[in-house]
Design an enzyme around this catalytic site. Structure first.
Site, short mmCIF file in Angstrom:
data_model
loop_
_atom_site.label_atom_id
_atom_site.label_comp_id
_atom_site.label_asym_id
_atom_site.label_seq_id
_atom_site.Cartn_x
_atom_site.Cartn_y
_atom_site.Cartn_z
N HIS A 121 -2.80 3.40 1.75
CA HIS A 121 -2.09 2.29 2.38
C HIS A 121 -2.19 2.50 3.89
CE1 HIS A 121 1.51 0.02 3.66
NE2 HIS A 121 1.50 -0.58 2.49
N ASP A 199 1.80 10.81 0.39
CA ASP A 199 2.46 9.51 0.37
C ASP A 199 2.90 9.25 -1.07
OD1 ASP A 199 3.12 6.85 0.17
OD2 ASP A 199 1.42 6.12 1.36
N GLN A 202 4.41 5.02 -4.04
CA GLN A 202 4.23 4.40 -5.36
C GLN A 202 4.57 5.35 -6.50
OE1 GLN A 202 3.71 1.27 -6.05
NE2 GLN A 202 3.41 0.64 -3.93
N LYS A 225 11.39 1.00 -3.21
CA LYS A 225 10.38 0.99 -4.29
C LYS A 225 10.91 1.68 -5.54
CE LYS A 225 6.45 0.56 -1.28
NZ LYS A 225 6.04 -0.85 -1.31
N CYS A 363 -2.36 -4.18 2.39
CA CYS A 363 -2.29 -3.14 3.43
C CYS A 363 -3.23 -1.98 3.10
CB CYS A 363 -0.88 -2.59 3.61
SG CYS A 363 0.30 -3.84 4.06
N1 PLP Z 1 2.37 3.79 1.01
C1 PLP Z 1 2.13 3.12 -0.12
C2 PLP Z 1 1.21 3.72 -1.14
C3 PLP Z 1 2.72 1.89 -0.34
O1 PLP Z 1 2.48 1.22 -1.47
C4 PLP Z 1 3.59 1.36 0.66
C5 PLP Z 1 4.20 0.02 0.48
O2 PLP Z 1 3.73 -0.79 -0.26
C6 PLP Z 1 3.83 2.11 1.81
C7 PLP Z 1 3.20 3.32 1.96
C8 PLP Z 1 4.74 1.61 2.87
O3 PLP Z 1 6.05 1.60 2.41
P1 PLP Z 1 7.23 0.99 3.33
O4 PLP Z 1 6.79 -0.41 3.67
O5 PLP Z 1 8.41 1.04 2.44
O6 PLP Z 1 7.34 1.85 4.52
#
Ligand code: PLP
Length: 409
Positions: A121, A199, A202, A225, A363
């Site tokens: 992401h 990260d 998910q 999430k 993203c």
């Molecule tokens: N990393 C991953 C794999 C994601 O799916 C997301 C959001 O969809 C993020 C980071 C960013 O999360 P946030 O918008 O809650 O900061």
């Protein structure tokens, strides 16, 4: 036996109509809905205990502070960190990773390149890229293999052939749903003297994330999430790592002595939480963790896995539909393209029939633009409160909207 109807009763938002159709909410990889007990915890705190934390000595402030620190301990237990001091509250995954990237380079930790992967992401890609640019370090992206899984051989090449200080890698891809073998990846990176930031945005809901078992150095995730509130997230760091980091955000509560001549800082985690923290968010996040743990997580995981497999099987019957990625292990979402139907049109028309899907680049432009030649995709991401009937509705709606789009183009 997992009782989906019982669980659905905790999510009244799902029982509504959208454009005259029963809502079928299949955008859970973006944000999961909050169950009633979490909402009640947040409301109750505002009703009864709300006051700023750590600063006051009056009863409400003490209650709020206790609730915040209890929440920190709850998060510790959820991810099995050694100490609650390793849990830093942030605004979310993006907030955690940006702060970590700034601190990594601002603390003299980084004496080499940062490696990331082509399935990240933007939140685990751009902060590292920009920090590397600023500090004149190499920034490298590990490629995927022909199946769409991380190419472990190429990843090891990058980790061993360059002077790398950190690997930033996702646990579960928000596009492909791929569950990466994070324990194996961490061990590989450590064998090359490379620290690892995971990260877990998910994975935090689907997988049981145990930071000690994974042995990762850092881990980031978001409350929204996993059934918690928005605006709250976590940066976990091993204490030895956190102790090396200089804070990059300054203000109240994170300091020791403040003089014209200089400032000393609090211990971790407080020195990374400048200003009033989102204590209500943290309390809500802890309630979400209670909620998930009160369900049988193994049963929930099994149900979600079977539901996703069912969705994959049903979607595969749509003429001209292709999935992105074919991972060994998938969790949480299915992304696809459909010949002759733009994802924006698909998701817009599906919405008019009550089905909430995601369309766009998710993203993840490096993945879509460089690893695949698909600039936009449609994503369907169920949660444990979705039903087989809802998958059937979504598939029937997709048949209808795709036929309609093709008929006019
Ligand atoms: N990393 C991953 C794999 C994601 O799916 C997301 C959001 O969809 C993020 C980071 C960013 O999360 P946030 O918008 O809650 O900061």
């Amino acid at each position: 036996m997992f009782e989906v109807q019982q669980v659905r009763a905790d999510f009244p938002i799902l029982s509504q109509e959208v454009f005259g159709h029963p809502l079928v909410y299949l955008d859970n990889a973006a944000t999961m809905q909050m169950p009633e007990p979490v909402l009640q915890t947040v409301v109750n705190h505002y009703h009864a205990d709300n006051a700023n934390v750590h600063r006051g000595i009056h009863a409400l402030s003490e209650r709020s502070t206790r609730a915040l620190e209890t929440a920190r301990e709850r998060v510790r237990a959820f991810v099995n960190a050694k100490s609650a001091d390793e849990i830093v509250f942030t605004s979310g995954t993006t907030g955690s990773l940006n702060m970590l990237a700034d601190m990594w380079f601002g603390s003299g930790c980084a004496d080499g390149a940062v490696v990331t992967t082509m399935m990240e992401h933007h939140a685990n890609f751009v902060p590292w890229q920009q920090a590397c640019l600023k500090h004149g370090c190499d920034f490298l992206g590990a490629p995927l293999d022909e199946k769409g899984d991380l190419d472990m051989g190429e990843l090891e090449n990058l980790l061993s052939c360059h002077d790398v200080s950190l690997l930033a890698v996702t646990h579960v891809s928000n596009v492909l749903g791929t569950v990466n073998p994070i324990g194996e990846i961490v061990a590989m990176a450590h064998a090359h003297g490379v620290k690892v930031a995971v990260d877990a945005a998910q994975s935090i809901r689907h997988e049981v994330v145990d930071v000690q078992a994974l042995d990762c150095d850092f881990l980031a995730f978001s409350g929204h999430k996993m059934g918690g509130p928005t605006g709250i997230g976590v940066l976990y760091g091993k204490m030895a790592e956190l102790e090396r980091l200089r804070p990059v955000r300054f203000g109240g509560e994170m300091v020791g002595d403040v003089r014209v001549a200089g400032t000393t800082f609090e211990r971790a985690p407080l020195r990374f939480e400048a200003g009033t923290p989102n204590y209500i968010g943290a309390i809500g996040l802890a309630a979400a963790m209670d909620y998930l743990d009160n369900l049988d997580r193994a049963e929930v995981g099994k149900y979600e896995h079977e539901l996703l497999a069912y969705a994959e099987e049903r979607l595969a019957g749509i003429d001209g539909l292709s999935f992105l990625g074919n991972p060994e292990k998938r969790a949480g979402c299915l992304s696809f393209t459909v010949e002759g139907a733009h994802p924006f049109d698909v998701a817009t028309l599906a919405d008019k029939l009550g089905v909430a899907l995601r369309s766009g680049n998710q993203c993840a432009q490096p993945l879509l633009y460089e690893a695949y030649d698909a600039h936009n995709i449609t994503r369907l991401s169920p949660a444990f409160y979705n039903t087989y009937d809802e998958i059937d509705v979504a598939v029937n709606v997709l048949h209808r909207v795709i036929a309609r789009i093709r008929s006019v183009s």
